[in-house]
Design an enzyme around this catalytic site. Structure first.
Site, short mmCIF file in Angstrom:
data_model
loop_
_atom_site.label_atom_id
_atom_site.label_comp_id
_atom_site.label_asym_id
_atom_site.label_seq_id
_atom_site.Cartn_x
_atom_site.Cartn_y
_atom_site.Cartn_z
N ASP A 197 0.87 -1.18 0.00
CA ASP A 197 0.00 0.00 0.00
C ASP A 197 0.90 1.21 0.00
O ASP A 197 2.14 1.09 -0.05
CB ASP A 197 -0.96 -0.02 1.21
CG ASP A 197 -2.29 0.62 0.84
OD1 ASP A 197 -2.28 1.80 0.44
OD2 ASP A 197 -3.34 -0.04 0.93
N HIS A 285 -3.08 3.03 -4.59
CA HIS A 285 -2.42 2.58 -3.35
C HIS A 285 -1.00 2.09 -3.61
O HIS A 285 -0.56 1.12 -3.01
CB HIS A 285 -3.25 1.47 -2.68
CG HIS A 285 -4.53 1.96 -2.08
ND1 HIS A 285 -4.62 2.44 -0.80
CD2 HIS A 285 -5.78 2.07 -2.60
CE1 HIS A 285 -5.88 2.81 -0.55
NE2 HIS A 285 -6.59 2.61 -1.63
N GLU A 345 -10.17 2.36 -4.85
CA GLU A 345 -9.84 3.75 -4.54
C GLU A 345 -8.72 4.29 -5.44
O GLU A 345 -7.68 4.73 -4.96
CB GLU A 345 -9.43 3.86 -3.07
CG GLU A 345 -10.57 3.48 -2.13
CD GLU A 345 -10.21 3.63 -0.67
OE1 GLU A 345 -11.09 4.05 0.09
OE2 GLU A 345 -9.07 3.33 -0.27
C1 ACM Z 1 -10.83 -0.80 0.82
O1 ACM Z 1 -11.27 -0.76 2.00
N1 ACM Z 1 -10.25 0.26 0.30
C2 ACM Z 1 -10.96 -1.99 0.02
#
Ligand code: ACM
Length: 761
Positions: A197, A285, A345
């Site tokens: 991440d 991410h 995201e």
């Molecule tokens: C997530 O909680 N962004 C998958």
């Protein structure tokens, strides 16, 4: 019951007449609850002369049996006459992971047709063996009485997952092994590791050694600072010293797993019946990598873009070269047929007005950046497939068009249509909606039952579509979970409630689950789990008295000792014991906490006692039933900010409810009118909301549950004269699905949803 089941049952009854005909499950405390239990009487005496006998399939079952050998058992030839455990391959068992476990006074018989089933049979057996088998060292333990019983069991879902984010905070291999042990004890079989991440890259990639030599280590970030601040009052937020290291001449925080270490972890998990699923989250991410390789983003720079960080650019071949190199190593290392691509995201706006993206979109006939993301996911899926793997993505993979062979992991509670859309496209689903399955969400007295009540089919799915739901999973995001103790506090006992959903859902059984949980608090204690204790109940955080009052609380366990202070300090083991009735005669702040013998401690509860006169009722008004309801389809960060200029709709509503078929993703509401107090006395209100809410009675704020947060309940008492009292309830929903519930306890009554006949306007 199927025919086979009937036959087997009859055989059991003939062979073992001690079994009662009626199902009496009460004396067993197995979580998740087995599908069928037939109670027995007496017990099998387990000792270190107990022998294990493997019949057929012996080799496949040996890892499961190793669990038992850890308790001084020896494998033996078949000819042992008594006091033996017989593990048998039985092809007549219906479900792959199903097992039969029959415990008689001189024999334990386990029948399975797969290695996985052998693990679950032994997990049940271990639970029946109780705390002794879990106590480390076993010193002085000579025998264990295992209660006679006959169990036929199989799981509801094939995917019973636990996810762990090891990027936001790193957890070492030793601890991951501990987690695997605990997962297996509760029959979870998939361990989803979120390995990368923005905050850290945690797995060695041989082609790009800097991803871990540099990308696994960070200077402390703003989430770490929050943890350090919280650590001042709760040491479980302390960043573990063991994860600090000098890197490039600077003290940094992090860690990573080498591929060799990961291979060892995979082998360990396999020997417990658990499969490890790797996630390398892209194209978003990705900052841990893009800091080192900024040329992989559309603008050639790394860092925060708008809402999220700069993603990989799906329009550059260098991105695919990087991604394929990484996933080639992942595919070779992890035996699982699944690889998780993440794809959540993503700051897709970063791909707008970029010449190479415009060119690719033109060439491929793509109209939107959503379609660009879909292009990236589909291309990666083809690559995964070429390695013999299946792709999992978070539910954003639906946006811009999804491939019918992908697997969707549903998480966005605020996109309730996503499972239906996925089902209609015929794609497999794994259910992890934030509202129920995000165990990083703070807990209160209602959290456990909320998880227990999770219905993974409750998305308007037809019977055929339900087949696409392959399972459920707990997600543990660790932005604010730096330590193992904090992790355990957040995960247990919620994981036990989810185990029941995953294995054998039966919502009417909450009271029975609650009963079994009492036994499991001891088992979790014996496993040294820092579980969150069930709540102490029976009081409001803001309490009142007119002349005097008694505090009488309800303890979750009889043996819990509740201690309290009145000087603002956190109660420890030397604080005074709370009597069964504590007389309150003057305003005071009381802090209390529960302790049990294994050293575990409950949350600390604060009660503020205020002396009040009964609030005068209003008179001279002509009132009608119901409340005025006002709706504002606007994002406010708290209820205090609601602005009348944004008012879009108003109605009369019977109760505290949102009488709209559809709402904006972010919105606010006000309920305004009068609450009728049927008698003069002390009333308790409990306000649960996700996100913020404020309750005003008379001209004062009675409950402030404001701000952006998960579902949290706050409670307060008020002394009311019989009659009508001005009432106002403000609520804001920031996005992500909402909850708004108001309960009231009338003098000498029970806490329950406010009776609509008490509302007027
Ligand atoms: C997530 O909680 N962004 C998958």
């Amino acid at each position: 019951m199927n025919i086979l089941g009937k036959v087997t049952l009859r055989i059991i009854l003939v062979l073992c007449p001690i079994f009662a005909f009626a199902q009496q499950q009460d004396k067993y405390a197995i979580i998740p609850r087995p599908v069928k239990i037939i109670a027995g009487t007496g017990s099998f005496t387990w000792s270190n002369s107990t022998k294990i006998v493997l019949i057929n399939g012996g080799k496949e079952f040996s890892p499961a049996v190793d669990e038992l050998k850890a308790f001084s058992l020896k494998c033996s030839a078949q000819s042992v006459p008594a006091n033996k455990v017989v593990l048998k391959y039985d092809p007549s068992i219906n479900a792959d992971e199903g097992y039969h476990l029959i415990i008689k006074k001189n024999l334990i018989e386990i029948k399975v047709k797969s290695t996985a089933a052998a693990f679950w049979a032994i997990a049940t057996l271990k639970q029946l063996m109780g705390v002794k088998v879990l106590a480390t060292g076993q010193v002085g333990i000579k025998t264990i009485a295992v209660p006679c019983v006959a169990i036929e069991d199989h799981p509801r879902f094939a995917w019973r997952g636990v996810h762990l984010d090891v990027s936001r905070h790193f957890f070492d291999l030793a601890y991951l092994r501990t987690m695997i042990d605990r997962m297996a004890y509760y029959k979870f079989n998939k361990f989803h590791l979120h390995l990368t991440d923005d905050q850290g890259w945690r797995l060695e990639i041989k082609k790009y050694p800097e991803l871990t030599s540099k990308g696994a280590w960070r200077k402390l970030n703003n989430q770490d600072t929050v943890c350090m601040e919280l650590a001042k009052t709760n040491p479980d937020y302390t960043l573990p010293q063991k994860h600090f290291k000098m890197v490039d001449g600077e003290l940094k925080y992090g860690g990573f797993y080498t591929q060799e270490e990961m291979r060892g972890l995979i082998a360990y998990a396999t020997n417990k019946g658990v499969e490890i699923i790797p996630e390398i989250d892209m194209p978003g991410h990705m900052m841990a990598a893009t800091h080192l390789m900024p040329w992989l983003t559309a603008k050639g720079k790394s860092g925060l873009a708008k809402d999220f960080t700069e993603p990989l650019c799906p329009c550059k071949e260098t991105t695919y070269e990087f991604a394929e190199n990484v996933f080639s190593e992942i595919a070779a290392l992890f035996p699982s047929k699944y690889i998780h691509l993440g794809a959540d995201e993503v700051e897709k706006s970063s791909w707008k007005n970029i010449p190479q993206c415009e060119e690719l979109m033109k060439k491929e006939g793509l109209k939107t950046v959503d379609e660009l993301q879909s292009y990236f996911v589909r291309r990666m899926e083809k690559f995964f497939n070429s390695k013999g793997k299946k792709l999992i993505g978070w539910d954003e993979i639906l946006d811009g068009g999804v491939s019918p062979t992908a697997t969707m992991m549903y998480w966005r509670t605020w996109v309730p249509k996503a499972p239906k859309i996925a089902a209609e496209k015929g794609i497999e689903m794994l259910m992890t909606p934030g509202e129920y399955c995000y165990f990083d969400a703070q807990q209160d007295g209602g959290s456990l039952q909320k998880v227990y009540g999770f219905d993974p089919y409750n998305y308007n799915l037809t019977t055929a579509e339900r087949k696409k739901v392959k399972g459920v999973q707990a997600n543990i995001w660790t932005e604010y979970i730096p330590s193992e103790r904090r992790l355990e506090y957040m995960v247990f006992p919620r994981l036990l409630a989810l185990a029941e959903v995953a294995w054998n859902k039966n919502e009417e059984n909450w009271p029975d689950f609650d009963r079994r949980l009492q036994v499991h608090t001891q088992l979790m204690g014996a496993m040294n789990i820092n579980y969150r204790m069930p709540d102490i109940k029976g009081f409001a955080e803001k309490s009142v008295f007119v002349d005097s009052a008694y505090l009488t609380i309800k303890k979750p366990f009889k043996e819990m000792v509740v201690r309290y202070t009145t000087n603002g300090t956190i109660p420890g083991l030397s604080a005074k014991i709370l009597p069964s009735k504590l007389l309150i005669k003057a305003p005071v702040q009381l802090k209390m906490a529960g302790f049990i013998s294994n050293g575990n401690k409950s949350d600390v509860y604060t009660i503020d006692y205020e002396k009040q006169a009964y609030l005068k009722a209003v008179t001279g008004k002509k009132l009608e039933s119901g409340l005025k309801f006002y709706y504002y389809p606007v994002y406010y960060k708290n209820a205090k900010s609601i602005n009348e200029k944004d008012l879009k709709a108003e109605k009369i509503t019977k109760a505290v409810e949102i009488p709209l078929t559809e709402t904006a993703p972010s919105f606010a509401t006000r309920h305004v009118g009068y609450f009728y107090a049927p008698t003069t006395g002390i009333y308790t209100f409990a306000l649960r909301s996700d996100d913020g809410s404020l309750l005003k009675i008379g001209d004062k704020v009675l409950i402030d549950n404001d701000g952006m947060h998960f579902s949290i309940e706050k409670s307060a008492e008020i002394a009311l004269e019989k009659g009508y009292h001005p009432f106002e309830l403000l609520f804001v929903e920031g996005g992500g699905g909402y909850t708004l519930q108001l309960q009231c306890k009338q003098p000498n009554g029970q806490l329950k949803a406010v009776d609509p006949s008490l509302f007027f306007h």
